[in-house]
Design an enzyme around this catalytic site. Structure first.
Site, PDB file in Angstrom:
ATOM      1  CG  ASP A 269      48.314 -37.596  -7.677  1.00  0.00           C
ATOM      2  OD1 ASP A 269      47.095 -37.784  -7.827  1.00  0.00           O
ATOM      3  OD2 ASP A 269      48.823 -36.466  -7.540  1.00  0.00           O
TER       4      ASP A 269
ATOM      5  CG  HIS B 195      46.354 -35.547  -5.141  1.00  0.00           C
ATOM      6  ND1 HIS B 195      46.984 -34.894  -6.179  1.00  0.00           N
ATOM      7  CD2 HIS B 195      45.469 -34.657  -4.633  1.00  0.00           C
ATOM      8  CE1 HIS B 195      46.488 -33.682  -6.302  1.00  0.00           C
ATOM      9  NE2 HIS B 195      45.564 -33.503  -5.371  1.00  0.00           N
TER      10      HIS B 195
END
Length: 410
Positions: free
Chosen positions: A170, A201
Protein backbone atom coordinates in the site's frame (compact mmCIF):
# COMPACT_ATOMS: atom_id res chain seq x y z
CA UNK A 1 -31.23 -7.57 3.49
CA UNK A 2 -32.18 -3.97 2.68
CA UNK A 3 -31.31 -1.02 4.89
CA UNK A 4 -32.84 2.42 5.08
CA UNK A 5 -31.70 6.03 5.05
CA UNK A 6 -32.29 8.00 8.23
CA UNK A 7 -31.74 11.64 9.23
CA UNK A 8 -28.96 12.64 11.60
CA UNK A 9 -29.01 16.01 13.33
CA UNK A 10 -25.71 17.88 13.36
CA UNK A 11 -24.85 19.57 16.64
CA UNK A 12 -24.05 22.86 14.86
CA UNK A 13 -27.27 22.81 12.83
CA UNK A 14 -28.58 21.03 9.76
CA UNK A 15 -29.18 17.37 9.10
CA UNK A 16 -27.44 14.72 7.05
CA UNK A 17 -28.27 11.18 5.98
CA UNK A 18 -27.01 7.87 7.23
CA UNK A 19 -27.57 4.36 5.91
CA UNK A 20 -28.95 2.09 8.65
CA UNK A 21 -28.84 -1.71 8.36
CA UNK A 22 -30.52 -3.95 10.92
CA UNK A 23 -29.91 -7.61 11.79
CA UNK A 24 -32.61 -10.21 11.23
CA UNK A 25 -33.15 -10.39 14.99
CA UNK A 26 -34.12 -6.71 14.94
CA UNK A 27 -31.55 -5.61 17.49
CA UNK A 28 -27.93 -5.98 18.50
CA UNK A 29 -24.76 -4.08 19.34
CA UNK A 30 -23.93 -1.11 17.11
CA UNK A 31 -21.26 -0.42 14.52
CA UNK A 32 -20.53 3.04 13.14
CA UNK A 33 -19.33 2.45 9.56
CA UNK A 34 -16.99 5.13 8.23
CA UNK A 35 -16.80 5.58 4.48
CA UNK A 36 -14.09 5.52 1.84
CA UNK A 37 -13.45 8.59 -0.32
CA UNK A 38 -16.17 7.35 -2.69
CA UNK A 39 -19.06 8.18 -0.36
CA UNK A 40 -21.65 5.87 1.15
CA UNK A 41 -21.90 4.06 -2.16
CA UNK A 42 -23.24 0.61 -3.02
CA UNK A 43 -20.03 -1.01 -1.80
CA UNK A 44 -20.26 0.66 1.63
CA UNK A 45 -23.92 -0.22 1.93
CA UNK A 46 -23.09 -3.85 1.19
CA UNK A 47 -20.51 -3.77 3.99
CA UNK A 48 -23.23 -2.42 6.29
CA UNK A 49 -25.62 -5.18 5.21
CA UNK A 50 -22.89 -7.78 5.74
CA UNK A 51 -22.24 -6.69 9.32
CA UNK A 52 -25.99 -6.54 9.94
CA UNK A 53 -26.08 -10.20 8.91
CA UNK A 54 -23.37 -10.76 11.52
CA UNK A 55 -25.78 -9.44 14.15
CA UNK A 56 -25.00 -5.71 14.34
CA UNK A 57 -27.03 -2.53 13.98
CA UNK A 58 -24.91 -0.61 11.47
CA UNK A 59 -25.04 3.11 10.69
CA UNK A 60 -22.98 4.57 7.85
CA UNK A 61 -23.21 8.40 7.99
CA UNK A 62 -22.69 10.55 4.90
CA UNK A 63 -19.56 12.39 6.00
CA UNK A 64 -19.22 14.32 2.71
CA UNK A 65 -22.56 16.06 3.24
CA UNK A 66 -21.03 19.47 4.00
CA UNK A 67 -19.43 19.47 0.54
CA UNK A 68 -22.25 17.75 -1.32
CA UNK A 69 -24.94 15.44 0.13
CA UNK A 70 -25.41 11.94 -1.24
CA UNK A 71 -22.13 11.48 -3.09
CA UNK A 72 -21.92 7.97 -4.55
CA UNK A 73 -18.94 7.20 -6.74
CA UNK A 74 -17.74 4.02 -8.39
CA UNK A 75 -14.18 2.92 -8.98
CA UNK A 76 -13.46 4.08 -12.52
CA UNK A 77 -10.49 6.34 -13.21
CA UNK A 78 -12.87 9.29 -13.59
CA UNK A 79 -14.59 8.47 -10.30
CA UNK A 80 -11.24 8.15 -8.57
CA UNK A 81 -10.30 11.63 -9.78
CA UNK A 82 -13.56 13.04 -8.40
CA UNK A 83 -13.05 11.20 -5.12
CA UNK A 84 -9.56 12.65 -4.71
CA UNK A 85 -11.01 16.10 -5.28
CA UNK A 86 -13.46 15.60 -2.43
CA UNK A 87 -10.70 14.13 -0.26
CA UNK A 88 -8.52 17.22 -0.74
CA UNK A 89 -11.39 19.45 0.41
CA UNK A 90 -12.41 17.16 3.26
CA UNK A 91 -12.31 18.51 6.81
CA UNK A 92 -11.37 15.49 8.93
CA UNK A 93 -11.79 17.30 12.24
CA UNK A 94 -15.31 18.40 11.36
CA UNK A 95 -16.12 14.89 10.15
CA UNK A 96 -15.28 13.45 13.56
CA UNK A 97 -17.80 15.85 15.09
CA UNK A 98 -20.36 14.62 12.54
CA UNK A 99 -19.37 11.03 13.30
CA UNK A 100 -19.91 11.73 17.01
CA UNK A 101 -23.39 13.06 16.20
CA UNK A 102 -24.09 9.88 14.21
CA UNK A 103 -22.76 7.81 17.09
CA UNK A 104 -25.18 9.55 19.45
CA UNK A 105 -28.07 8.78 17.10
CA UNK A 106 -26.96 5.15 16.79
CA UNK A 107 -26.76 4.67 20.55
CA UNK A 108 -30.24 6.20 20.93
CA UNK A 109 -31.84 3.82 18.41
CA UNK A 110 -34.13 1.29 20.13
CA UNK A 111 -32.59 -1.45 17.96
CA UNK A 112 -29.09 -0.72 19.27
CA UNK A 113 -28.53 -2.81 22.38
CA UNK A 114 -25.35 -2.54 24.41
CA UNK A 115 -22.00 -1.36 23.13
CA UNK A 116 -20.95 0.30 19.86
CA UNK A 117 -17.82 -0.07 17.72
CA UNK A 118 -16.37 1.80 14.75
CA UNK A 119 -15.29 0.31 11.42
CA UNK A 120 -13.62 2.21 8.58
CA UNK A 121 -11.92 1.67 5.23
CA UNK A 122 -9.28 3.88 3.54
CA UNK A 123 -10.23 7.42 4.63
CA UNK A 124 -12.62 5.72 7.03
CA UNK A 125 -9.71 3.69 8.36
CA UNK A 126 -8.12 6.88 9.64
CA UNK A 127 -11.46 8.17 10.88
CA UNK A 128 -11.98 4.94 12.85
CA UNK A 129 -8.72 5.67 14.67
CA UNK A 130 -9.73 9.28 15.35
CA UNK A 131 -13.19 8.21 16.51
CA UNK A 132 -11.48 5.81 18.94
CA UNK A 133 -9.38 8.72 20.23
CA UNK A 134 -12.13 11.35 20.45
CA UNK A 135 -15.36 9.52 21.25
CA UNK A 136 -16.60 6.79 23.57
CA UNK A 137 -16.73 3.89 21.09
CA UNK A 138 -15.99 0.54 22.69
CA UNK A 139 -13.87 -0.92 19.87
CA UNK A 140 -12.51 0.18 16.48
CA UNK A 141 -11.32 -1.60 13.34
CA UNK A 142 -9.28 0.23 10.71
CA UNK A 143 -8.69 -1.11 7.19
CA UNK A 144 -5.69 0.39 5.37
CA UNK A 145 -6.15 3.78 7.02
CA UNK A 146 -4.45 6.62 5.17
CA UNK A 147 -2.53 9.31 7.04
CA UNK A 148 -2.89 7.94 10.56
CA UNK A 149 0.76 8.75 11.25
CA UNK A 150 -0.03 12.47 11.07
CA UNK A 151 -2.28 12.25 14.14
CA UNK A 152 -0.37 9.93 16.42
CA UNK A 153 -0.26 12.61 19.09
CA UNK A 154 -3.72 11.33 19.98
CA UNK A 155 -2.69 7.69 20.40
CA UNK A 156 -2.70 8.09 24.18
CA UNK A 157 -6.35 9.14 24.04
CA UNK A 158 -7.40 5.77 22.62
CA UNK A 159 -8.89 3.80 25.50
CA UNK A 160 -10.60 0.96 23.62
CA UNK A 161 -9.29 -2.06 21.67
CA UNK A 162 -8.31 -1.25 18.06
CA UNK A 163 -7.45 -3.53 15.14
CA UNK A 164 -5.32 -2.14 12.30
CA UNK A 165 -5.28 -3.98 8.96
CA UNK A 166 -2.46 -2.90 6.62
CA UNK A 167 -1.46 -4.04 3.12
CA UNK A 168 2.21 -4.72 2.42
CA UNK A 169 2.20 -2.95 -0.98
CA UNK A 170 0.00 0.00 0.00
CA UNK A 171 1.69 3.19 -1.20
CA UNK A 172 -0.89 5.23 0.71
CA UNK A 173 0.21 3.60 3.98
CA UNK A 174 3.89 2.80 3.30
CA UNK A 175 6.20 0.83 5.61
CA UNK A 176 7.53 3.91 7.39
CA UNK A 177 3.99 5.10 8.19
CA UNK A 178 2.98 1.66 9.47
CA UNK A 179 6.10 1.53 11.64
CA UNK A 180 5.20 4.87 13.22
CA UNK A 181 1.69 3.69 14.03
CA UNK A 182 2.96 0.47 15.60
CA UNK A 183 5.57 2.34 17.63
CA UNK A 184 2.92 4.71 19.00
CA UNK A 185 1.03 1.74 20.48
CA UNK A 186 3.99 -0.34 21.61
CA UNK A 187 3.30 -2.27 24.80
CA UNK A 188 -0.48 -2.13 24.41
CA UNK A 189 -1.77 -5.68 23.79
CA UNK A 190 -5.33 -4.49 23.16
CA UNK A 191 -4.10 -2.78 19.97
CA UNK A 192 -3.64 -5.36 17.20
CA UNK A 193 -1.72 -4.98 13.95
CA UNK A 194 -2.02 -7.25 10.94
CA UNK A 195 -0.03 -7.02 7.71
CA UNK A 196 -1.24 -8.77 4.56
CA UNK A 197 1.73 -9.85 2.40
CA UNK A 198 1.47 -9.24 -1.32
CA UNK A 199 -1.68 -7.15 -0.91
CA UNK A 200 -2.31 -3.58 -2.00
CA UNK A 201 -4.58 -0.81 -0.81
CA UNK A 202 -8.30 -1.71 -0.87
CA UNK A 203 -7.62 -5.45 -0.79
CA UNK A 204 -11.03 -5.92 0.88
CA UNK A 205 -13.03 -4.19 -1.87
CA UNK A 206 -14.48 -6.84 -4.26
CA UNK A 207 -15.16 -4.27 -7.00
CA UNK A 208 -11.52 -3.18 -7.27
CA UNK A 209 -8.56 -4.72 -9.07
CA UNK A 210 -6.61 -4.90 -5.79
CA UNK A 211 -9.20 -7.24 -4.22
CA UNK A 212 -7.61 -10.23 -2.52
CA UNK A 213 -10.16 -12.75 -1.31
CA UNK A 214 -7.96 -14.84 1.02
CA UNK A 215 -6.72 -11.70 2.79
CA UNK A 216 -10.26 -10.33 2.97
CA UNK A 217 -11.53 -13.52 4.59
CA UNK A 218 -8.70 -13.54 7.12
CA UNK A 219 -9.14 -9.85 7.94
CA UNK A 220 -12.89 -10.24 8.37
CA UNK A 221 -12.46 -13.09 10.84
CA UNK A 222 -10.01 -10.98 12.84
CA UNK A 223 -12.40 -8.03 12.77
CA UNK A 224 -15.34 -10.15 13.89
CA UNK A 225 -13.21 -11.62 16.69
CA UNK A 226 -12.48 -8.11 17.97
CA UNK A 227 -16.10 -6.99 17.74
CA UNK A 228 -17.45 -10.17 19.36
CA UNK A 229 -15.00 -9.82 22.25
CA UNK A 230 -15.70 -6.12 22.87
CA UNK A 231 -19.36 -5.82 21.86
CA UNK A 232 -20.94 -9.24 21.44
CA UNK A 233 -23.30 -10.68 20.37
CA UNK A 234 -22.21 -14.12 21.49
CA UNK A 235 -23.66 -17.17 19.77
CA UNK A 236 -23.42 -20.83 20.72
CA UNK A 237 -21.80 -21.96 17.47
CA UNK A 238 -21.33 -25.48 18.77
CA UNK A 239 -25.05 -25.92 19.41
CA UNK A 240 -25.92 -24.38 16.04
CA UNK A 241 -23.61 -26.83 14.23
CA UNK A 242 -24.92 -29.79 16.21
CA UNK A 243 -28.48 -28.85 15.25
CA UNK A 244 -27.49 -28.60 11.59
CA UNK A 245 -25.89 -32.06 11.55
CA UNK A 246 -28.83 -33.53 13.45
CA UNK A 247 -31.19 -32.32 10.72
CA UNK A 248 -28.86 -33.75 8.05
CA UNK A 249 -28.09 -37.18 9.50
CA UNK A 250 -30.89 -37.95 11.99
CA UNK A 251 -34.00 -36.04 10.88
CA UNK A 252 -32.82 -36.20 7.26
CA UNK A 253 -34.77 -33.17 6.10
CA UNK A 254 -33.24 -30.96 3.43
CA UNK A 255 -35.74 -28.16 4.02
CA UNK A 256 -35.15 -28.08 7.78
CA UNK A 257 -31.39 -28.25 7.28
CA UNK A 258 -31.58 -25.12 5.13
CA UNK A 259 -33.32 -23.19 7.93
CA UNK A 260 -30.05 -23.29 9.89
CA UNK A 261 -28.22 -21.44 7.09
CA UNK A 262 -28.06 -17.89 5.74
CA UNK A 263 -30.16 -16.90 2.74
CA UNK A 264 -27.39 -17.69 0.23
CA UNK A 265 -25.04 -20.30 1.73
CA UNK A 266 -22.62 -22.69 0.11
CA UNK A 267 -21.05 -26.08 0.77
CA UNK A 268 -17.92 -27.50 -0.85
CA UNK A 269 -16.76 -31.08 -0.35
CA UNK A 270 -13.15 -30.43 -1.33
CA UNK A 271 -12.03 -33.89 -2.60
CA UNK A 272 -14.97 -34.31 -4.99
CA UNK A 273 -16.02 -30.65 -5.46
CA UNK A 274 -19.62 -31.53 -4.66
CA UNK A 275 -22.07 -29.29 -2.83
CA UNK A 276 -23.83 -26.14 -3.93
CA UNK A 277 -23.63 -22.35 -4.04
CA UNK A 278 -26.76 -20.40 -3.20
CA UNK A 279 -30.03 -21.50 -1.67
CA UNK A 280 -31.58 -23.19 -4.70
CA UNK A 281 -28.53 -25.24 -5.72
CA UNK A 282 -27.72 -26.24 -2.16
CA UNK A 283 -31.30 -27.31 -1.42
CA UNK A 284 -31.27 -29.32 -4.64
CA UNK A 285 -27.99 -30.93 -3.55
CA UNK A 286 -29.15 -31.73 -0.02
CA UNK A 287 -32.56 -33.00 -1.17
CA UNK A 288 -31.43 -35.19 -4.06
CA UNK A 289 -27.74 -35.99 -3.76
CA UNK A 290 -26.67 -35.77 -0.11
CA UNK A 291 -29.31 -36.74 2.44
CA UNK A 292 -30.91 -39.64 0.51
CA UNK A 293 -27.51 -40.73 -0.84
CA UNK A 294 -25.80 -41.06 2.54
CA UNK A 295 -25.80 -44.61 3.97
CA UNK A 296 -28.33 -45.22 6.76
CA UNK A 297 -25.67 -46.58 9.14
CA UNK A 298 -23.50 -43.45 8.84
CA UNK A 299 -21.87 -42.57 12.15
CA UNK A 300 -19.92 -39.45 13.12
CA UNK A 301 -17.37 -39.98 15.90
CA UNK A 302 -16.14 -36.65 17.30
CA UNK A 303 -12.39 -36.35 17.84
CA UNK A 304 -11.90 -32.63 18.47
CA UNK A 305 -13.73 -29.34 18.09
CA UNK A 306 -12.16 -25.89 17.86
CA UNK A 307 -14.51 -22.94 18.21
CA UNK A 308 -13.53 -19.49 16.93
CA UNK A 309 -15.31 -16.18 16.66
CA UNK A 310 -17.04 -17.01 13.39
CA UNK A 311 -16.29 -20.65 12.65
CA UNK A 312 -15.90 -24.17 13.99
CA UNK A 313 -13.29 -26.73 12.99
CA UNK A 314 -14.59 -30.24 13.65
CA UNK A 315 -12.33 -33.29 13.45
CA UNK A 316 -14.15 -36.61 13.36
CA UNK A 317 -14.27 -40.16 12.12
CA UNK A 318 -16.81 -40.67 9.36
CA UNK A 319 -17.99 -44.27 9.32
CA UNK A 320 -20.41 -45.99 6.92
CA UNK A 321 -21.19 -49.06 4.87
CA UNK A 322 -21.01 -48.47 1.12
CA UNK A 323 -24.44 -49.98 0.48
CA UNK A 324 -25.73 -47.17 -1.76
CA UNK A 325 -24.22 -45.04 -4.50
CA UNK A 326 -22.94 -42.00 -2.59
CA UNK A 327 -23.33 -39.20 -5.12
CA UNK A 328 -21.37 -36.65 -3.09
CA UNK A 329 -18.44 -38.87 -2.10
CA UNK A 330 -18.27 -41.67 -4.66
CA UNK A 331 -20.25 -40.43 -7.68
CA UNK A 332 -20.83 -43.11 -10.28
CA UNK A 333 -19.41 -45.91 -8.10
CA UNK A 334 -21.90 -48.79 -7.54
CA UNK A 335 -22.28 -50.02 -3.95
CA UNK A 336 -19.54 -52.43 -2.88
CA UNK A 337 -20.94 -53.39 0.52
CA UNK A 338 -17.59 -52.47 2.11
CA UNK A 339 -17.37 -50.82 5.52
CA UNK A 340 -15.37 -47.57 5.56
CA UNK A 341 -13.83 -45.43 8.30
CA UNK A 342 -12.04 -42.18 7.44
CA UNK A 343 -10.83 -39.08 9.24
CA UNK A 344 -12.90 -36.07 8.16
CA UNK A 345 -12.51 -32.37 8.90
CA UNK A 346 -15.33 -29.83 8.62
CA UNK A 347 -14.55 -26.11 8.65
CA UNK A 348 -17.85 -24.35 9.19
CA UNK A 349 -18.22 -20.58 8.93
CA UNK A 350 -21.10 -18.63 10.44
CA UNK A 351 -22.67 -15.24 9.87
CA UNK A 352 -24.41 -14.27 13.06
CA UNK A 353 -26.42 -17.27 14.23
CA UNK A 354 -26.62 -18.98 10.82
CA UNK A 355 -24.23 -21.22 8.91
CA UNK A 356 -22.67 -19.45 5.94
CA UNK A 357 -20.45 -22.10 4.42
CA UNK A 358 -18.87 -25.50 4.93
CA UNK A 359 -15.51 -26.72 3.64
CA UNK A 360 -15.34 -30.49 4.13
CA UNK A 361 -12.04 -32.40 3.76
CA UNK A 362 -11.24 -36.10 3.74
CA UNK A 363 -8.66 -38.46 2.22
CA UNK A 364 -10.32 -39.77 -0.92
CA UNK A 365 -7.49 -42.24 -1.49
CA UNK A 366 -8.29 -43.91 1.83
CA UNK A 367 -11.93 -44.28 0.77
CA UNK A 368 -10.93 -45.82 -2.55
CA UNK A 369 -8.53 -48.25 -0.87
CA UNK A 370 -11.23 -49.41 1.55
CA UNK A 371 -13.81 -50.11 -1.18
CA UNK A 372 -11.23 -51.91 -3.30
CA UNK A 373 -10.78 -49.42 -6.15
CA UNK A 374 -7.21 -48.44 -5.32
CA UNK A 375 -4.31 -50.83 -4.68
CA UNK A 376 -2.27 -49.60 -1.69
CA UNK A 377 0.62 -51.85 -2.75
CA UNK A 378 1.26 -49.70 -5.82
CA UNK A 379 0.87 -46.21 -4.32
CA UNK A 380 1.82 -44.46 -1.06
CA UNK A 381 -1.75 -44.55 0.27
CA UNK A 382 -3.44 -46.23 3.22
CA UNK A 383 -6.89 -47.56 3.99
CA UNK A 384 -8.61 -47.85 7.35
CA UNK A 385 -5.22 -47.45 9.03
CA UNK A 386 -5.56 -43.67 8.72
CA UNK A 387 -8.68 -43.77 10.90
CA UNK A 388 -7.16 -46.22 13.38
CA UNK A 389 -4.04 -44.14 13.90
CA UNK A 390 -6.07 -40.97 14.44
CA UNK A 391 -7.46 -42.43 17.67
CA UNK A 392 -4.41 -44.50 18.65
CA UNK A 393 -1.12 -42.65 18.24
CA UNK A 394 0.81 -45.71 19.45
CA UNK A 395 0.20 -47.43 16.12
CA UNK A 396 3.31 -47.39 13.92
CA UNK A 397 4.24 -44.33 11.88
CA UNK A 398 6.04 -44.20 8.53
CA UNK A 399 4.77 -47.57 7.33
CA UNK A 400 4.47 -46.23 3.78
CA UNK A 401 8.03 -44.92 3.80
CA UNK A 402 10.35 -47.71 2.65
CA UNK A 403 13.46 -45.68 3.53
CA UNK A 404 12.40 -45.26 7.16
CA UNK A 405 14.53 -48.25 8.16
CA UNK A 406 17.62 -46.64 6.63
CA UNK A 407 17.67 -43.91 9.28
CA UNK A 408 17.57 -46.32 12.21
CA UNK A 409 20.29 -45.41 14.68
CA UNK A 410 21.22 -42.20 12.91
Amino acid sequence: MAGQWIDIAAKDGGTFKGYLALPASGSGPGILLLQEIFGVNKSMREVADHYAEEGYVVLAPDLFWRMEPGIELGYTEADFGKAMGYYQRFDANQSIKDAADALKVLRARPECKGKVGALGFCLGGKLAYLVAARTDVDCAVSYYGVGIEADLGEAGDVKCPVVFHFAELDRFAPPEARAQVEAAFKGRPEIEFYLYPGCDHAFAAPERASFNKPATLMAHTRSIAAFRKALGPHYDLSALWDRHTELEFATRSAEQTMTTMVAEPYVNHIPTMTGGVGYRDLLRFYKNHFIPKTPQDTKLVPISRTIGSDRIVDEMLFCFTHDIEIDWMLPGVPPTGKYVEIPLVAIVRFRGDKLYNEHIYWDQASVLVQIGLLDPKKLPVAGVETAKKLVDESLPSNTLMARWSESAGK
